[in-house]
Scaffold this motif. Sequence first.
Motif, PDB file in Angstrom:
ATOM      1  N   GLN A  49       2.509   1.856  -3.530  1.00 43.59           N
ATOM      2  CA  GLN A  49       1.437   2.758  -4.347  1.00 43.59           C
ATOM      3  C   GLN A  49       1.038   4.185  -4.028  1.00 43.59           C
ATOM      4  O   GLN A  49       1.128   5.049  -4.726  1.00 43.59           O
ATOM      5  CB  GLN A  49       0.057   1.802  -4.486  1.00 43.59           C
ATOM      6  N   GLN A  50       0.914   4.291  -2.426  1.00 42.47           N
ATOM      7  CA  GLN A  50       0.343   5.687  -2.192  1.00 42.47           C
ATOM      8  C   GLN A  50       1.493   6.700  -2.396  1.00 42.47           C
ATOM      9  O   GLN A  50       1.083   7.827  -2.909  1.00 42.47           O
ATOM     10  CB  GLN A  50       0.204   5.652  -0.748  1.00 42.47           C
ATOM     11  N   TYR A  51       2.916   6.522  -2.345  1.00 40.34           N
ATOM     12  CA  TYR A  51       3.811   7.369  -2.569  1.00 40.34           C
ATOM     13  C   TYR A  51       4.621   7.167  -3.874  1.00 40.34           C
ATOM     14  O   TYR A  51       5.496   7.700  -4.130  1.00 40.34           O
ATOM     15  CB  TYR A  51       4.769   7.239  -1.262  1.00 40.34           C
ATOM     16  N   SER A  52       4.158   6.312  -4.795  1.00 34.44           N
ATOM     17  CA  SER A  52       4.680   6.111  -6.121  1.00 34.44           C
ATOM     18  C   SER A  52       6.013   5.815  -5.974  1.00 34.44           C
ATOM     19  O   SER A  52       6.978   6.595  -6.634  1.00 34.44           O
ATOM     20  CB  SER A  52       4.396   7.361  -6.887  1.00 34.44           C
ATOM     21  N   LYS A  97       0.838  -1.260   0.107  1.00 36.39           N
ATOM     22  CA  LYS A  97      -0.053  -0.152   0.015  1.00 36.39           C
ATOM     23  C   LYS A  97       0.859   1.137  -0.012  1.00 36.39           C
ATOM     24  O   LYS A  97       0.568   2.204  -0.755  1.00 36.39           O
ATOM     25  CB  LYS A  97      -0.871   0.020   1.254  1.00 36.39           C
TER      26      LYS A  97
END
Length: 167
Positions: free
Chosen positions: A108-111, A105
């Motif tokens: 994905q959240q912080y690329s 997660k």
Amino acid sequence: MRFRVASRSLILSASLLAPALFAGCNRGDHPQQIAEVAPDFTVHNGAQNIQLSKFRGKVVLLNFWATWCAPCIDELPSLQRLQALRPDIQVVAVSIDDDPDAYNKFLQQYSINLLSARDGTQGANLKYGSVRVPETFLIDRQGNIRRKFIGPQEWTNSEIMSYLDKI
């Protein structure tokens, strides 16, 4: 008299034991492993396997981090900028997180687009004496540890870039 002898024995024992206790401390930027071959490891993270020795011939920044570590979160964008500016340097980000869902997660959240794997309890960080995050080891093309960075760094600042140019 008996107390005095016991005191001297206690002081002598403590003075002999103290260096042994602190010899294991590897928290400085010049750890005991400087100039030694970096301990090899393979991190298995689902489909992602990272074996450190596969990067021989490249300068490697081995970064130990965690999703719950605020300084790590602050540092990751700088590592990404460095990787974009210097593709000749391989950034290897090893998360010590136990929870695979939190790790995925977070990516994905912080690329996060660095070469990264979740180590969990596999213990790659322990081979380096690294128990606090973030800590980063600079490994030269021959696979030797050249330096240890403690805490978050601004990886694209002129001092670090100049240092990296010399490796």
